[in-house]
Scaffold this motif. Structure first.
Motif, PDB file in Angstrom:
ATOM      1  N   HIS A 120       9.381   2.841  -3.108  1.00  0.00           N
ATOM      2  CA  HIS A 120       9.834   1.534  -2.626  1.00  0.00           C
ATOM      3  C   HIS A 120      11.109   1.679  -1.807  1.00  0.00           C
ATOM      4  O   HIS A 120      11.227   1.143  -0.687  1.00  0.00           O
ATOM      5  N   ALA A 121      12.086   2.412  -2.324  1.00  0.00           N
ATOM      6  CA  ALA A 121      13.357   2.596  -1.616  1.00  0.00           C
ATOM      7  C   ALA A 121      13.145   3.352  -0.301  1.00  0.00           C
ATOM      8  O   ALA A 121      13.710   2.995   0.741  1.00  0.00           O
ATOM      9  N   LEU A 122      12.324   4.384  -0.334  1.00  0.00           N
ATOM     10  CA  LEU A 122      12.072   5.164   0.878  1.00  0.00           C
ATOM     11  C   LEU A 122      11.329   4.341   1.927  1.00  0.00           C
ATOM     12  O   LEU A 122      11.578   4.486   3.131  1.00  0.00           O
ATOM     13  N   PHE A 123      10.421   3.478   1.476  1.00  0.00           N
ATOM     14  CA  PHE A 123       9.694   2.638   2.438  1.00  0.00           C
ATOM     15  C   PHE A 123      10.656   1.715   3.178  1.00  0.00           C
ATOM     16  O   PHE A 123      10.591   1.599   4.408  1.00  0.00           O
ATOM     17  N   MET A 181       0.821  -1.209   0.000  1.00  0.00           N
ATOM     18  CA  MET A 181       0.000   0.000   0.000  1.00  0.00           C
ATOM     19  C   MET A 181       0.856   1.260   0.000  1.00  0.00           C
ATOM     20  O   MET A 181       0.543   2.240  -0.687  1.00  0.00           O
ATOM     21  N   GLU A 182       1.947   1.268   0.772  1.00  0.00           N
ATOM     22  CA  GLU A 182       2.802   2.448   0.839  1.00  0.00           C
ATOM     23  C   GLU A 182       3.537   2.695  -0.474  1.00  0.00           C
ATOM     24  O   GLU A 182       3.766   3.837  -0.875  1.00  0.00           O
ATOM     25  N   VAL A 183       3.921   1.631  -1.152  1.00  0.00           N
ATOM     26  CA  VAL A 183       4.717   1.769  -2.384  1.00  0.00           C
ATOM     27  C   VAL A 183       3.837   2.035  -3.590  1.00  0.00           C
ATOM     28  O   VAL A 183       4.186   2.839  -4.475  1.00  0.00           O
ATOM     29  N   ALA A 218      16.965  -4.603  -4.114  1.00  0.00           N
ATOM     30  CA  ALA A 218      16.317  -3.918  -5.239  1.00  0.00           C
ATOM     31  C   ALA A 218      16.355  -2.409  -5.039  1.00  0.00           C
ATOM     32  O   ALA A 218      16.587  -1.650  -5.992  1.00  0.00           O
ATOM     33  N   ALA A 219      16.160  -1.963  -3.802  1.00  0.00           N
ATOM     34  CA  ALA A 219      16.219  -0.530  -3.530  1.00  0.00           C
ATOM     35  C   ALA A 219      17.615   0.020  -3.776  1.00  0.00           C
ATOM     36  O   ALA A 219      17.776   1.107  -4.348  1.00  0.00           O
ATOM     37  N   LEU A 220      18.635  -0.727  -3.370  1.00  0.00           N
ATOM     38  CA  LEU A 220      20.011  -0.271  -3.582  1.00  0.00           C
ATOM     39  C   LEU A 220      20.363  -0.256  -5.066  1.00  0.00           C
ATOM     40  O   LEU A 220      21.029   0.669  -5.548  1.00  0.00           O
ATOM     41  N   GLN A 221      19.925  -1.269  -5.797  1.00  0.00           N
ATOM     42  CA  GLN A 221      20.229  -1.310  -7.234  1.00  0.00           C
ATOM     43  C   GLN A 221      19.611  -0.109  -7.948  1.00  0.00           C
ATOM     44  O   GLN A 221      20.233   0.490  -8.828  1.00  0.00           O
ATOM     45  N   TRP A 222      18.391   0.242  -7.551  1.00  0.00           N
ATOM     46  CA  TRP A 222      17.770   1.425  -8.156  1.00  0.00           C
ATOM     47  C   TRP A 222      18.509   2.688  -7.733  1.00  0.00           C
ATOM     48  O   TRP A 222      18.803   3.571  -8.549  1.00  0.00           O
TER      49      TRP A 222
END
Length: 969
Positions: free
Chosen positions: A494-497, A429-431, A526-530
């Motif tokens: 996504h990364a911030l969540f 929901m957050e993403v 995945a967040a780091l790769q982005w």
């Protein structure tokens, strides 16, 4: 046409385990135990009676991840509870100390197989005048003009076939539900020919029907194709009710409303008719029984896989059959088994996807196909031309399912592709939500995606049900999110969540379980790769990196930590340089590199950068932690003198700028370094000061290196205690220190490595062997070769003490051929000493002298060593056993070693040296005098407690006047 359905069922007690359908049944009812526990159970049952290590179970249940031992223990406790271990005396899984677990309940293995020559489905007539596109495909008797059934071999579906055979007999409406390509249609066709209790079977393919209003006419045309009336379905049902009939409605998902209307009428008007439907989602009507058709079972990622093991899984067998059909004629080799298993896992065990990808092995080879799985080209590889259009490519299969979704649900699915693994509803929901899609919209859409088998349910942990996109669905959904802005904003959310979630974990109590965070690692990656990609956000990536080590601890390998920290430092925005974040990254990089096996120069550079920056920023706690790390660095490389000087610097800084907590930490560091240079009195005083001040309540704000010094202080205090003549207390200290860190892999490795020598020195060989085996489990296949080397070397010492000198030489010589290659120099003296003694025992005196001299030289270079008296004793005994013993040199070594032992209050060494003196006296022809016995008795009386080490037993043999017994020991 012959159709074969193969599956293996394991039966034990009241349970039936079906690996390929991933079900555990007890007394006819399915027992849900969670995916991790299920994978562990399959591995144990498959090797019934054999011991499986924790590492092997980790590889089965946590494929591709490095996790803590506590994960296995938690899942094992859950599994035992679900099986009822101990209830009514039943035992299923036994723990084997130091080795792992063993499934002890007798297991019966049954190969369930159905094989028959099957005729096409019976239909009374052909459709003579309906045009293509308006009528369903009708399966008819074999005759001119009929559509032949494709030749199919059904693998891994015997359990499903059995259950459905019973279900369609007992229930009037059964729906087979599963994702596209999983084999619903094939299973329905096989079932139609397997069930013999119906007078007639009618098969209706609804895939070509595009309107709910056309369903009734399509069904009627198959039941009674020559009926022409105003109400064809009523007339057809009247005809159908004359016999006991099975009506199969295939591909219902896109016309569910029309199917429900038709079925409601049929079931009400024809009591003798039973219906089997196939659909991506359930029909949700009264009386419906749903059968979930899961993907084919895939081999776990154990890292060790043979061809025969891999081919026992139906997904691999199907893959190799279709690869052969496509021109790949070579049999599966052992070295290729892991590749095929990986491909099948990447394809989620989906039979259609496996068939389509396997058909290209002849062109691209196995490695080529695996490498191409990330390329959308694989989605467009065509299968058989006579297959239904939606089954000719993975793309068309997914297009079919995608078209069934509303526009909003399609958007939710597309955005879910940014998740790199399992996720919970809060994360989704957050993403996903934004100004156009609310949290409620997301929840409703995900419910729809679960219903349509596009999102799968998983176990995030023991308490939380999670969600996961199947790999092929994730890749497809990512390709559908064509807006660069939408993708950027979704990935950013996504990364911030996960950054917020990591901050929450970091501030959680220190005893919160790291294992519960492990399923989220895929999303953090995945967040780091982005974040570090060209269009990402380097600041977010840096902030995530700064939390990695504290949040995930042992879950990642140190080399991966190092890679992320290097990327964060290299891409750090200029406005964030010379900040606390910049300092934290250097501190983390120093940590990863110190324990990750990079060059000394790189480690020293990281510490220098961190120390300089901490001084500039006046970050005293960070500076203190980096000093503690630098002390650890010198300890690890065997430079004890430099390490002691760093410990003094830390103490001075603590006295000048710190408080009571920093002075306690300084005591731990000084105690360790005093011990390593051979200053046992000073070590004991430092430990006594620090541990008495802490009184069991250790500082709560310890940084990484300071926590490590606490760990070392506890286990090294046991060694100091042993040397000072309290072996019983020392052994208990060592046991307690090891037990305290059982749930922390890296700490446990260190405690075992440092603590096992206490057991070896005490002659507790059985316990030492158990602990060495445990260390071996923790170091097998990990990125910590230094601990693996130490474990092998200690096994060589154990063999020496057990009397197998030759085997000891082979092990130790193999690990110590080059001193410069040793990854844990602080352990080298003990290893070389054992090698020298073993070489002497097998008659290799020259090499033995060379080994012990090397060890003595290293000890001097290190600024001293707690081991120095023992090295001198060993060299004396080697000289004594040589063909031409140098009695003067022997005596000099024994005298010097004894003087050092007495000066440092190392009673343990003093006793060993005096026993060596008695042995030398006997070889010199000197008899044991009363004065010698008195002196020996005084040394023995200096020991505390009732426990007798091997040395004390030897000493008491001398005191009883049994020198021959003493020499033999």
């Amino acid at each position: 046409m012959g159709v074969r359905v193969v599956n293996t069922v394991f039966k034990f007690g009241p349970f039936s385990l079906h690996p390929v359908s991933r079900t555990l049944v007890r007394d006819g009812r399915e027992l849900v135990i969670g995916s991790r526990a299920f994978d562990m159970l399959v591995a144990l049952v498959h090797k019934q009676g054999e011991v499986i290590s924790r590492r092997e179970l980790m590889a089965c249940a946590w494929s591709g991840l490095s996790v803590e031992d506590s994960n296995v223990r938690v899942q094992m406790a859950h599994l035992r509870r679900e099986l009822g271990c101990g209830v009514n005396g039943d035992r299923y899984i036994a723990s084997v100390a130091g080795r792992g677990y063993c499934f002890v309940m007798p297991v019966e293995t049954r190969e369930a197989e159905f094989s028959s020559h099957i005729e096409p489905i019976v239909s009374d007539a052909t459709s003579g005048d309906m045009s293509p596109g308006d009528t369903p495909m009708i399966e008819e008797k074999s005759k001119a003009g009929s559509i032949p059934l494709r030749s199919e071999t059904i693998l891994g579906r015997s359990s499903d076939l059995e259950e459905l055979s019973v279900a369609v007999e007992e229930r009037r409406l059964v729906t087979v539900v599963g994702p596209g390509g999983v084999g619903k249609t094939t299973l329905a066709r096989v079932l139609a020919r397997h069930v013999r209790t119906f007078d007639q079977t009618k098969f209706v393919d609804l895939s070509v029907i595009t309107d709910d209003a056309l369903v009734a006419g399509a069904v009627a045309s198959v039941i009674s194709p020559h009926t022409r009336s105003g109400d064809p379905l009523r007339d057809a049902v009247t005809w159908l009710a004359k016999k006991r009939s099975l009506l199969i409605l295939d591909n219902c998902e896109h016309v569910i409303d029309g199917v429900v209307d038709a079925l409601s009428f049929i079931l009400a008007q024809s009591p003798t008719t039973h219906v089997l439907a196939t659909s991506i989602e359930a029909l949700r009507v009264s009386g419906e029984a749903v059968h979930l058709l899961r993907p084919l079972g895939t081999p776990p990622n154990t890292g060790r896989m043979t061809a025969s093991h891999a081919l026992a899984w139906p997904s691999v067998e199907l893959f190799m059959q279709r690869a052969s059909d496509g021109g790949h004629k070579a049999k599966l080799a052992d070295e290729e088994a892991a590749v095929v298993a990986a491909i099948c896992r990447r394809l989620d065990g989906n039979p259609l996807a496996i068939e389509l990808v396997a058909s290209r092995v002849g062109i691209y080879g196995l490695d080529g196909v695996l490498n191409l799985l990330d390329n959308q080209l694989t989605f467009r590889w065509r299968g058989d031309r006579d297959a239904a259009p939606r089954h000719q490519t993975v793309q068309s299969l997914l297009d079919w399912s995608y078209a069934l979704l509303s526009a909003k649900t399609q958007t939710v699915l597309n955005r879910l592709s940014v998740f790199g693994g399992e996720f919970d509803m809060d994360a989704a929901m957050e993403v996903i939500a934004d100004s156009e899609i609310s949290h409620a919209d997301v929840a409703m859409a995900i419910g729809d995606l679960v219903d349509k088998s596009l999102v799968a349910l998983a176990d995030l942990d023991e308490m939380t049900r999670a969600l996961k996109l199947r790999e092929i669905v994730r890749t497809y959904a990512a390709s559908k999110m064509t807006s660069a802005d939408e993708r950027f904003e979704t990935q950013r959310r996504h990364a911030l969540f996960y950054l917020r979630r990591m901050r929450a974990w970091d501030s959680a109590p220190t005893n919160s379980s790291v294992s519960l965070r492990e399923p989220h690692l895929g999303n953090v990656r995945a967040a780091l790769q982005w974040a570090f990609a060209d269009n990402g956000d380097n600041e977010i990536g840096a902030e995530i990196c700064a939390l990695l080590l504290d949040v995930f601890s042992d879950t990642l390998q140190l080399d991966e930590y190092g890679q992320w920290y290097k990327r964060a430092l290299a891409s750090l925005p200029s406005e964030l340089r010379n900040t606390e974040l910049h300092l934290k990254l250097w501190e983390c990089l120093a940590t990863a590199w110190l324990f990750g096996g990079v060059s000394d120069q790189d480690v020293e550079t990281a510490f220098e950068k961190g120390l300089e920056l901490s001084l500039n920023l006046e970050q005293h706690r960070r500076h203190a932690n980096l000093l503690a790390g630098l002390c650890m660095y010198h300890l690890k490389k065997g430079d004890f003198r430099s390490g002691r000087e760093i410990a003094y610097s830390y103490r001075d800084k603590a006295n000048a700028e710190g408080g009571p907590e920093e002075r306690v930490i300084a005591g731990w560091m000084l105690g360790t370094m005093h011990h390593m240079v051979g200053e046992q009195v000073e070590a004991a005083e430092a430990f006594d000061y620090s541990f008495s001040r802490a009184a069991g309540r250790y500082p709560s704000n310890l940084c990484y290196f300071e926590r490590t010094h606490l760990l070392l202080a506890k286990i090294i205090q046991a060694r100091v205690t042993w040397l000072r003549g309290s072996p019983e207390i020392a052994l208990q200290m060592a046991e307690n220190s090891i037990d305290e860190v059982r749930d922390h892999v890296s700490s446990l490795r260190a405690s075992l490595t440092i603590g096992i020598p206490v057991f070896l020195l005490s002659g507790e060989l059985e316990r030492a062997e158990i602990l060495i085996n445990q260390l071996a489990e923790l170091t097998t296949g990990t990125a910590t070769p230094e601990y693996s080397e130490a474990c092998i070397a200690m096994r060589g010492e154990l063999l020496l003490l057990q009397g197998d000198a030759q085997q000891s030489v082979e092990i130790l010589r193999g690990k110590l051929t080059s001193v410069g290659s040793i990854r844990l120099p602080c352990m080298i003296n003990g290893n070389l000493r054992a090698l020298a003694e073993a070489l002497s025992m097998v008659g290799e005196h020259a090499e033995a002298i060379s080994a012990i001299d090397t060890s003595l030289a290293l000890s001097e270079r290190a600024g001293g060593s707690y081991f120095l008296p023992e090295l001198m004793r060993t060299k004396a005994m080697i000289l004594l056993s040589s063909p031409q013993p140098d009695f003067t040199a022997v005596q000099r070594l024994l005298d010097e070693g004894t003087a050092i032992a007495r000066r440092t209050s190392a009673i343990g060494w003093e006793l060993r040296l005096y026993l060596a003196q008695l042995t030398a006296d006997q070889m010199f022809g000197r008899r044991l005098t009363n004065g010698s016995r008195t002196k020996l008795g005084e040394i023995v009386q200096s020991f505390q407690g009732c426990f007798e080490t091997a040395d004390l037993r030897t000493a008491k043999s001398y005191l009883r006047g049994e020198p021959d017994t003493a020499l033999a020991s």
